[in-house]
Scaffold this motif. Structure first.
Motif, PDB file in Angstrom:
ATOM      1  N   GLY A  39       5.366  38.394  21.367  1.00  9.41           N
ATOM      2  CA  GLY A  39       5.639  39.107  20.119  1.00  9.41           C
ATOM      3  C   GLY A  39       7.001  39.770  20.133  1.00  9.41           C
ATOM      4  N   GLU A  40       7.359  40.364  21.268  1.00 10.23           N
ATOM      5  CA  GLU A  40       8.684  40.971  21.385  1.00 10.23           C
ATOM      6  C   GLU A  40       9.782  39.913  21.284  1.00 10.23           C
ATOM      7  OE1 GLU A  40       9.184  43.704  24.665  1.00 10.23           O
ATOM      8  OE2 GLU A  40       7.146  44.460  24.409  1.00 10.23           O
ATOM      9  N   LEU A  41       9.563  38.759  21.889  1.00  9.65           N
ATOM     10  CA  LEU A  41      10.509  37.643  21.791  1.00  9.65           C
ATOM     11  C   LEU A  41      10.674  37.213  20.336  1.00  9.65           C
ATOM     12  CD1 LEU A  41      12.221  35.274  22.902  1.00  9.65           C
ATOM     13  CD2 LEU A  41      10.059  34.059  23.278  1.00  9.65           C
ATOM     14  N   ALA A  42       9.559  37.052  19.652  1.00 11.83           N
ATOM     15  CA  ALA A  42       9.597  36.652  18.245  1.00 11.83           C
ATOM     16  C   ALA A  42      10.348  37.678  17.405  1.00 11.83           C
ATOM     17  CB  ALA A  42       8.174  36.462  17.715  1.00 11.83           C
ATOM     18  N   ASN A  43      10.175  38.945  17.710  1.00 10.80           N
ATOM     19  CA  ASN A  43      10.850  40.000  16.960  1.00 10.80           C
ATOM     20  C   ASN A  43      12.367  39.948  17.158  1.00 10.80           C
ATOM     21  OD1 ASN A  43      10.484  42.171  15.137  1.00 10.80           O
ATOM     22  ND2 ASN A  43      10.925  43.606  16.802  1.00 10.80           N
ATOM     23  N   VAL A  44      12.804  39.695  18.374  1.00 12.01           N
ATOM     24  CA  VAL A  44      14.243  39.553  18.633  1.00 12.01           C
ATOM     25  C   VAL A  44      14.807  38.400  17.807  1.00 12.01           C
ATOM     26  CG1 VAL A  44      15.959  38.924  20.390  1.00 12.01           C
ATOM     27  CG2 VAL A  44      14.163  40.570  20.961  1.00 12.01           C
ATOM     28  N   ILE A  45      14.123  37.274  17.821  1.00 12.55           N
ATOM     29  CA  ILE A  45      14.585  36.101  17.073  1.00 12.55           C
ATOM     30  C   ILE A  45      14.558  36.370  15.572  1.00 12.55           C
ATOM     31  CG2 ILE A  45      14.074  33.684  16.543  1.00 12.55           C
ATOM     32  CD1 ILE A  45      13.084  33.481  19.501  1.00 12.55           C
ATOM     33  N   LYS A  46      13.510  37.038  15.108  1.00 14.38           N
ATOM     34  CA  LYS A  46      13.412  37.386  13.685  1.00 14.38           C
ATOM     35  C   LYS A  46      14.612  38.207  13.236  1.00 14.38           C
ATOM     36  CE  LYS A  46      11.506  41.041  12.525  1.00 14.38           C
ATOM     37  NZ  LYS A  46      10.668  42.218  12.370  1.00 14.38           N
ATOM     38  N   LYS A  47      14.991  39.186  14.051  1.00 13.52           N
ATOM     39  CA  LYS A  47      16.117  40.045  13.690  1.00 13.52           C
ATOM     40  C   LYS A  47      17.445  39.294  13.697  1.00 13.52           C
ATOM     41  CE  LYS A  47      13.895  44.336  15.019  1.00 13.52           C
ATOM     42  NZ  LYS A  47      13.873  45.483  15.936  1.00 13.52           N
ATOM     43  N   ILE A  48      17.578  38.319  14.572  1.00 11.85           N
ATOM     44  CA  ILE A  48      18.786  37.493  14.575  1.00 11.85           C
ATOM     45  C   ILE A  48      18.863  36.696  13.271  1.00 11.85           C
ATOM     46  CG2 ILE A  48      19.940  35.521  15.668  1.00 11.85           C
ATOM     47  CD1 ILE A  48      18.691  36.555  18.350  1.00 11.85           C
ATOM     48  N   GLY A  54      21.179  34.118  11.586  1.00 11.96           N
ATOM     49  CA  GLY A  54      20.787  33.142  12.593  1.00 11.96           C
ATOM     50  C   GLY A  54      21.805  32.906  13.694  1.00 11.96           C
ATOM     51  N   LYS A  55      22.810  33.747  13.769  1.00 14.54           N
ATOM     52  CA  LYS A  55      23.857  33.562  14.782  1.00 14.54           C
ATOM     53  C   LYS A  55      23.690  34.613  15.887  1.00 14.54           C
ATOM     54  CE  LYS A  55      27.284  31.466  11.752  1.00 14.54           C
ATOM     55  NZ  LYS A  55      26.426  31.104  10.665  1.00 14.54           N
ATOM     56  N   ALA A  56      23.220  34.159  17.033  1.00 13.95           N
ATOM     57  CA  ALA A  56      22.979  35.059  18.160  1.00 13.95           C
ATOM     58  C   ALA A  56      24.273  35.303  18.927  1.00 13.95           C
ATOM     59  CB  ALA A  56      21.935  34.450  19.094  1.00 13.95           C
ATOM     60  N   ASN A  57      24.465  36.558  19.348  1.00 17.74           N
ATOM     61  CA  ASN A  57      25.610  36.866  20.201  1.00 17.74           C
ATOM     62  C   ASN A  57      25.142  36.938  21.659  1.00 17.74           C
ATOM     63  OD1 ASN A  57      24.477  39.450  20.647  1.00 17.74           O
ATOM     64  ND2 ASN A  57      25.584  40.323  18.914  1.00 17.74           N
ATOM     65  N   GLU A  58      26.046  37.298  22.542  1.00 16.70           N
ATOM     66  CA  GLU A  58      25.732  37.326  23.974  1.00 16.70           C
ATOM     67  C   GLU A  58      24.609  38.311  24.286  1.00 16.70           C
ATOM     68  OE1 GLU A  58      28.108  38.373  28.039  1.00 16.70           O
ATOM     69  OE2 GLU A  58      29.185  37.182  26.541  1.00 16.70           O
ATOM     70  N   VAL A  59      24.600  39.462  23.652  1.00 12.35           N
ATOM     71  CA  VAL A  59      23.537  40.457  23.868  1.00 12.35           C
ATOM     72  C   VAL A  59      22.192  39.898  23.400  1.00 12.35           C
ATOM     73  CG1 VAL A  59      22.699  42.757  23.210  1.00 12.35           C
ATOM     74  CG2 VAL A  59      25.120  42.420  23.752  1.00 12.35           C
ATOM     75  N   ASP A  60      22.199  39.215  22.265  1.00 10.80           N
ATOM     76  CA  ASP A  60      20.966  38.606  21.756  1.00 10.80           C
ATOM     77  C   ASP A  60      20.426  37.567  22.743  1.00 10.80           C
ATOM     78  OD1 ASP A  60      21.135  40.050  19.326  1.00 10.80           O
ATOM     79  OD2 ASP A  60      22.433  38.503  18.454  1.00 10.80           O
ATOM     80  N   GLU A  62      20.909  37.461  25.927  1.00 14.36           N
ATOM     81  CA  GLU A  62      20.362  38.183  27.078  1.00 14.36           C
ATOM     82  C   GLU A  62      18.965  38.712  26.776  1.00 14.36           C
ATOM     83  OE1 GLU A  62      23.056  41.206  28.485  1.00 14.36           O
ATOM     84  OE2 GLU A  62      24.704  39.764  28.640  1.00 14.36           O
ATOM     85  N   LYS A  63      18.770  39.271  25.573  1.00 10.97           N
ATOM     86  CA  LYS A  63      17.445  39.780  25.186  1.00 10.97           C
ATOM     87  C   LYS A  63      16.427  38.643  25.137  1.00 10.97           C
ATOM     88  CE  LYS A  63      18.990  43.684  22.358  1.00 10.97           C
ATOM     89  NZ  LYS A  63      19.075  44.194  20.975  1.00 10.97           N
ATOM     90  N   ILE A  64      16.823  37.520  24.557  1.00 11.38           N
ATOM     91  CA  ILE A  64      15.923  36.366  24.475  1.00 11.38           C
ATOM     92  C   ILE A  64      15.557  35.880  25.873  1.00 11.38           C
ATOM     93  CG2 ILE A  64      15.800  33.918  23.822  1.00 11.38           C
ATOM     94  CD1 ILE A  64      17.449  34.719  21.303  1.00 11.38           C
ATOM     95  N   THR A  65      16.555  35.781  26.730  1.00 16.68           N
ATOM     96  CA  THR A  65      16.310  35.330  28.099  1.00 16.68           C
ATOM     97  C   THR A  65      15.368  36.273  28.831  1.00 16.68           C
ATOM     98  OG1 THR A  65      18.492  34.290  28.150  1.00 16.68           O
ATOM     99  CG2 THR A  65      17.448  34.720  30.279  1.00 16.68           C
ATOM    100  N   GLU A  66      15.572  37.579  28.653  1.00 15.17           N
ATOM    101  CA  GLU A  66      14.698  38.567  29.288  1.00 15.17           C
ATOM    102  C   GLU A  66      13.266  38.437  28.790  1.00 15.17           C
ATOM    103  OE1 GLU A  66      13.928  43.379  29.369  1.00 15.17           O
ATOM    104  OE2 GLU A  66      15.885  42.657  28.726  1.00 15.17           O
ATOM    105  N   LYS A  67      13.094  38.310  27.479  1.00 10.47           N
ATOM    106  CA  LYS A  67      11.746  38.215  26.914  1.00 10.47           C
ATOM    107  C   LYS A  67      11.071  36.891  27.304  1.00 10.47           C
ATOM    108  CE  LYS A  67      11.612  42.072  25.831  1.00 10.47           C
ATOM    109  NZ  LYS A  67      10.668  42.863  26.607  1.00 10.47           N
ATOM    110  N   LEU A  68      11.848  35.813  27.399  1.00  9.45           N
ATOM    111  CA  LEU A  68      11.282  34.548  27.879  1.00  9.45           C
ATOM    112  C   LEU A  68      10.799  34.706  29.321  1.00  9.45           C
ATOM    113  CD1 LEU A  68      13.808  31.963  26.440  1.00  9.45           C
ATOM    114  CD2 LEU A  68      11.359  32.061  25.942  1.00  9.45           C
TER     115      LEU A  68
END
Length: 85
Positions: A39-48, A54-60, A62-68
């Motif tokens: 759910g936290e992963l989905a929320n990060v992607i939703k906000k991007i 839909g354009k993720a930056n380096e911080v995004d 990193e967040k996606i990688t951490e949640k995965l």
């Protein structure tokens, strides 16, 4: 990230498991942990998608990688414990 074989990763992930029992309650805990992290992963992607067109930056990334990784961690617990139920 180090390239690890699945069995090695499972063993490493299981070293940090908080609930050592192999029962239905432990399985429920791991299932809820998986759902929470996913759910936290989905929320990060939703906000991007919503906030950044839909354009993720380096911080995004990193967040996606951490949640995965967190989600994968709980899945490893489930994989290890399901045979005991």
């Amino acid at each position: 990230m180090v390239n690890m074989e699945l069995n090695y990763y499972q063993l490493e992930a299981l070293k940090s498991v908080a609930i050592k029992q192999k029962n239905v309650a432990a399985l429920a805990h791991r299932s809820l942990g998986t759902a929470g992290e996913a759910g936290e992963l989905a929320n990060v992607i939703k906000k991007i998608i919503r906030d950044k067109n839909g354009k993720a930056n380096e911080v995004d990334i990193e967040k996606i990688t951490e949640k995965l990784g967190d989600t994968h961690h709980y899945i490893e617990y489930l994989t290890s414990d399901v045979k005991y139920i």
